[in-house]
Scaffold this motif. Structure first.
Motif, PDB file in Angstrom:
ATOM      1  N   ILE A 100       0.836  -1.201   0.000  1.00 40.73           N
ATOM      2  CA  ILE A 100       0.000   0.000   0.000  1.00 40.73           C
ATOM      3  C   ILE A 100       0.875   1.256   0.000  1.00 40.73           C
ATOM      4  O   ILE A 100       0.596   2.226  -0.709  1.00 40.73           O
ATOM      5  N   CYS A 101       1.954   1.237   0.776  1.00 39.16           N
ATOM      6  CA  CYS A 101       2.838   2.414   0.862  1.00 39.16           C
ATOM      7  C   CYS A 101       3.551   2.716  -0.451  1.00 39.16           C
ATOM      8  O   CYS A 101       4.043   3.825  -0.641  1.00 39.16           O
ATOM      9  N   GLN A 102       3.590   1.767  -1.380  1.00 42.52           N
ATOM     10  CA  GLN A 102       4.199   2.019  -2.685  1.00 42.52           C
ATOM     11  C   GLN A 102       3.360   2.968  -3.536  1.00 42.52           C
ATOM     12  O   GLN A 102       3.894   3.685  -4.369  1.00 42.52           O
ATOM     13  N   PHE A 103       2.043   2.976  -3.305  1.00 45.54           N
ATOM     14  CA  PHE A 103       1.187   3.854  -4.112  1.00 45.54           C
ATOM     15  C   PHE A 103       0.377   4.847  -3.281  1.00 45.54           C
ATOM     16  O   PHE A 103      -0.279   5.721  -3.825  1.00 45.54           O
ATOM     17  N   ASN A 104       0.412   4.723  -1.958  1.00 49.22           N
ATOM     18  CA  ASN A 104      -0.335   5.636  -1.104  1.00 49.22           C
ATOM     19  C   ASN A 104       0.539   6.004   0.091  1.00 49.22           C
ATOM     20  O   ASN A 104       0.698   5.206   1.005  1.00 49.22           O
ATOM     21  N   HIS A 105       1.080   7.228   0.073  1.00 47.34           N
ATOM     22  CA  HIS A 105       1.957   7.681   1.153  1.00 47.34           C
ATOM     23  C   HIS A 105       1.207   8.537   2.171  1.00 47.34           C
ATOM     24  O   HIS A 105       1.804   8.983   3.144  1.00 47.34           O
ATOM     25  N   ILE A 106      -0.069   8.770   1.934  1.00 51.08           N
ATOM     26  CA  ILE A 106      -0.820   9.724   2.749  1.00 51.08           C
ATOM     27  C   ILE A 106      -1.637   9.053   3.853  1.00 51.08           C
ATOM     28  O   ILE A 106      -1.632   9.509   4.993  1.00 51.08           O
ATOM     29  N   THR A 107      -2.342   7.979   3.534  1.00 52.79           N
ATOM     30  CA  THR A 107      -3.257   7.359   4.486  1.00 52.79           C
ATOM     31  C   THR A 107      -2.487   6.671   5.614  1.00 52.79           C
ATOM     32  O   THR A 107      -1.656   5.800   5.359  1.00 52.79           O
ATOM     33  N   PRO A 108      -2.767   7.047   6.877  1.00 50.82           N
ATOM     34  CA  PRO A 108      -2.097   6.378   7.993  1.00 50.82           C
ATOM     35  C   PRO A 108      -2.601   4.939   8.139  1.00 50.82           C
ATOM     36  O   PRO A 108      -3.785   4.664   7.962  1.00 50.82           O
ATOM     37  N   ILE A 109      -1.683   4.037   8.453  1.00 47.32           N
ATOM     38  CA  ILE A 109      -2.018   2.629   8.684  1.00 47.32           C
ATOM     39  C   ILE A 109      -1.546   2.264  10.080  1.00 47.32           C
ATOM     40  O   ILE A 109      -0.351   2.368  10.388  1.00 47.32           O
ATOM     41  N   ILE A 110      -2.472   1.840  10.919  1.00 48.08           N
ATOM     42  CA  ILE A 110      -2.154   1.426  12.285  1.00 48.08           C
ATOM     43  C   ILE A 110      -2.180  -0.097  12.325  1.00 48.08           C
ATOM     44  O   ILE A 110      -3.199  -0.710  12.010  1.00 48.08           O
ATOM     45  N   SER A 111      -1.054  -0.685  12.705  1.00 46.72           N
ATOM     46  CA  SER A 111      -0.974  -2.143  12.836  1.00 46.72           C
ATOM     47  C   SER A 111      -1.502  -2.562  14.195  1.00 46.72           C
ATOM     48  O   SER A 111      -1.239  -1.903  15.199  1.00 46.72           O
ATOM     49  N   MET A 112      -2.229  -3.673  14.223  1.00 44.87           N
ATOM     50  CA  MET A 112      -2.760  -4.204  15.467  1.00 44.87           C
ATOM     51  C   MET A 112      -2.835  -5.717  15.374  1.00 44.87           C
ATOM     52  O   MET A 112      -2.762  -6.271  14.280  1.00 44.87           O
ATOM     53  N   THR A 113      -2.947  -6.355  16.511  1.00 47.58           N
ATOM     54  CA  THR A 113      -3.091  -7.804  16.511  1.00 47.58           C
ATOM     55  C   THR A 113      -3.764  -8.247  17.796  1.00 47.58           C
ATOM     56  O   THR A 113      -3.702  -7.561  18.804  1.00 47.58           O
ATOM     57  N   ASN A 114      -4.423  -9.399  17.718  1.00 40.07           N
ATOM     58  CA  ASN A 114      -4.934 -10.037  18.920  1.00 40.07           C
ATOM     59  C   ASN A 114      -4.197 -11.357  19.125  1.00 40.07           C
ATOM     60  O   ASN A 114      -4.605 -12.197  19.890  1.00 40.07           O
ATOM     61  N   ASN A 115      -3.062 -11.507  18.429  1.00 42.86           N
ATOM     62  CA  ASN A 115      -2.224 -12.694  18.526  1.00 42.86           C
ATOM     63  C   ASN A 115      -1.406 -12.604  19.811  1.00 42.86           C
ATOM     64  O   ASN A 115      -0.714 -11.620  20.045  1.00 42.86           O
ATOM     65  N   LEU A 116      -1.457 -13.643  20.612  1.00 37.76           N
ATOM     66  CA  LEU A 116      -0.746 -13.632  21.883  1.00 37.76           C
ATOM     67  C   LEU A 116       0.607 -14.335  21.819  1.00 37.76           C
ATOM     68  O   LEU A 116       1.277 -14.461  22.827  1.00 37.76           O
ATOM     69  N   CYS A 117       1.007 -14.794  20.649  1.00 34.41           N
ATOM     70  CA  CYS A 117       2.294 -15.472  20.499  1.00 34.41           C
ATOM     71  C   CYS A 117       3.403 -14.419  20.422  1.00 34.41           C
ATOM     72  O   CYS A 117       3.562 -13.733  19.416  1.00 34.41           O
ATOM     73  N   LEU A 118       4.153 -14.289  21.497  1.00 39.58           N
ATOM     74  CA  LEU A 118       5.171 -13.240  21.597  1.00 39.58           C
ATOM     75  C   LEU A 118       6.227 -13.357  20.500  1.00 39.58           C
ATOM     76  O   LEU A 118       6.679 -12.349  19.963  1.00 39.58           O
ATOM     77  N   ALA A 119       6.601 -14.566  20.122  1.00 37.98           N
ATOM     78  CA  ALA A 119       7.630 -14.748  19.086  1.00 37.98           C
ATOM     79  C   ALA A 119       7.175 -14.149  17.762  1.00 37.98           C
ATOM     80  O   ALA A 119       7.944 -13.462  17.078  1.00 37.98           O
ATOM     81  N   LYS A 120       5.916 -14.380  17.377  1.00 35.06           N
ATOM     82  CA  LYS A 120       5.403 -13.808  16.123  1.00 35.06           C
ATOM     83  C   LYS A 120       5.314 -12.295  16.198  1.00 35.06           C
ATOM     84  O   LYS A 120       5.639 -11.589  15.256  1.00 35.06           O
ATOM     85  N   ILE A 121       4.881 -11.787  17.330  1.00 35.94           N
ATOM     86  CA  ILE A 121       4.769 -10.339  17.494  1.00 35.94           C
ATOM     87  C   ILE A 121       6.148  -9.698  17.376  1.00 35.94           C
ATOM     88  O   ILE A 121       6.321  -8.683  16.699  1.00 35.94           O
ATOM     89  N   MET A 122       7.161 -10.287  17.995  1.00 34.54           N
ATOM     90  CA  MET A 122       8.512  -9.734  17.939  1.00 34.54           C
ATOM     91  C   MET A 122       9.071  -9.792  16.511  1.00 34.54           C
ATOM     92  O   MET A 122       9.768  -8.879  16.081  1.00 34.54           O
ATOM     93  N   THR A 123       8.745 -10.862  15.780  1.00 37.95           N
ATOM     94  CA  THR A 123       9.196 -10.968  14.387  1.00 37.95           C
ATOM     95  C   THR A 123       8.630  -9.828  13.569  1.00 37.95           C
ATOM     96  O   THR A 123       9.348  -9.171  12.806  1.00 37.95           O
ATOM     97  N   TYR A 124       7.337  -9.545  13.723  1.00 37.23           N
ATOM     98  CA  TYR A 124       6.715  -8.462  12.976  1.00 37.23           C
ATOM     99  C   TYR A 124       7.182  -7.108  13.485  1.00 37.23           C
ATOM    100  O   TYR A 124       7.328  -6.163  12.723  1.00 37.23           O
ATOM    101  N   TYR A 125       7.436  -6.997  14.775  1.00 36.35           N
ATOM    102  CA  TYR A 125       7.902  -5.732  15.339  1.00 36.35           C
ATOM    103  C   TYR A 125       9.259  -5.347  14.763  1.00 36.35           C
ATOM    104  O   TYR A 125       9.522  -4.189  14.483  1.00 36.35           O
ATOM    105  N   GLN A 126      10.114  -6.338  14.538  1.00 40.51           N
ATOM    106  CA  GLN A 126      11.445  -6.077  14.004  1.00 40.51           C
ATOM    107  C   GLN A 126      11.405  -5.638  12.545  1.00 40.51           C
ATOM    108  O   GLN A 126      12.319  -4.997  12.074  1.00 40.51           O
ATOM    109  N   ASN A 127      10.337  -5.989  11.832  1.00 42.43           N
ATOM    110  CA  ASN A 127      10.191  -5.579  10.439  1.00 42.43           C
ATOM    111  C   ASN A 127       9.608  -4.190  10.376  1.00 42.43           C
ATOM    112  O   ASN A 127       9.591  -3.527   9.448  1.00 42.43           O
TER     113      ASN A 127
END
Length: 126
Positions: free
Chosen positions: A99-126
Motif C-alpha cells: 500500500i505504501c508504494q502507491f499511497n503515502h498519505i493514508t495512515p495505517i495502524i498495525s494491530m493484533t490479537n495474537n498472543l504469540c510473543l515470538a510472532k509479534i517480535m518478528t513483525y515488530y522487528q520488520n
C-alpha cells in the motif's frame, strides 16, 4: 467529540413499572464522517472494531485479508486503515508495504490479537 445522552426504556417484570436507563452516547462533530478500513481475519475483532467505529460516527468498509486491503486501497480513498498483522493470504506487514508504494498519505495502524510473543517480535522487528 462531544457527548450527549440518549435514553432507552425497558420494562421490568413485577409491578409493571418501566425503568428508564440513560447511557452516554457520542455525538461526533464530523462535517464529513471519516472513512475507515478495518482489516482483520478474526470475526470477533471485526465486529468489535466496527461497533466502536460506528459509535464514533465513522464510515467503515471491512475486509478480511491483506490482498483485499490492497485492492480496496487501490479503488477507494480512506482516512485511516486499521491493519491486523497476522492474516491468511497476505499478512498485514506485506499489505502495508504494498500500500505504501502507491499511497503515502493514508495512515495505517498495525494491530493484533495474537498472543504469540515470538510472532509479534518478528513483525515488530520488520
Amino acid at each position: 467529540l462531544s457527548s450527549g445522552t440518549s435514553g432507552t426504556a425497558s420494562s421490568l417484570s413485577g409491578g409493571g413499572q418501566k425503568l428508564r436507563v440513560r447511557r452516554p452516547t457520542f455525538v461526533p462533530g464530523w462535517a464529513v464522517p471519516p472513512c475507515i478500513l478495518p482489516v482483520d481475519d478474526n470475526a470477533m475483532s471485526r465486529r468489535l472494531n466496527s461497533k466502536f467505529l460506528q459509535v464514533l460516527g465513522c464510515a467503515i468498509d471491512v475486509v478480511v485479508d491483506g490482498v483485499r486491503a490492497v485492492n480496496k486501497m487501490n479503488l477507494e480513498k480512506y482516512n485511516l486503515v486499521l491493519m491486523d498483522i497476522v492474516m491468511p493470504k497476505m499478512d498485514g506487514i506485506s499489505a502495508t508495504l504494498l500500500i505504501c508504494q502507491f499511497n503515502h498519505i493514508t495512515p495505517i495502524i498495525s494491530m493484533t490479537n495474537n498472543l504469540c510473543l515470538a510472532k509479534i517480535m518478528t513483525y515488530y522487528q520488520n
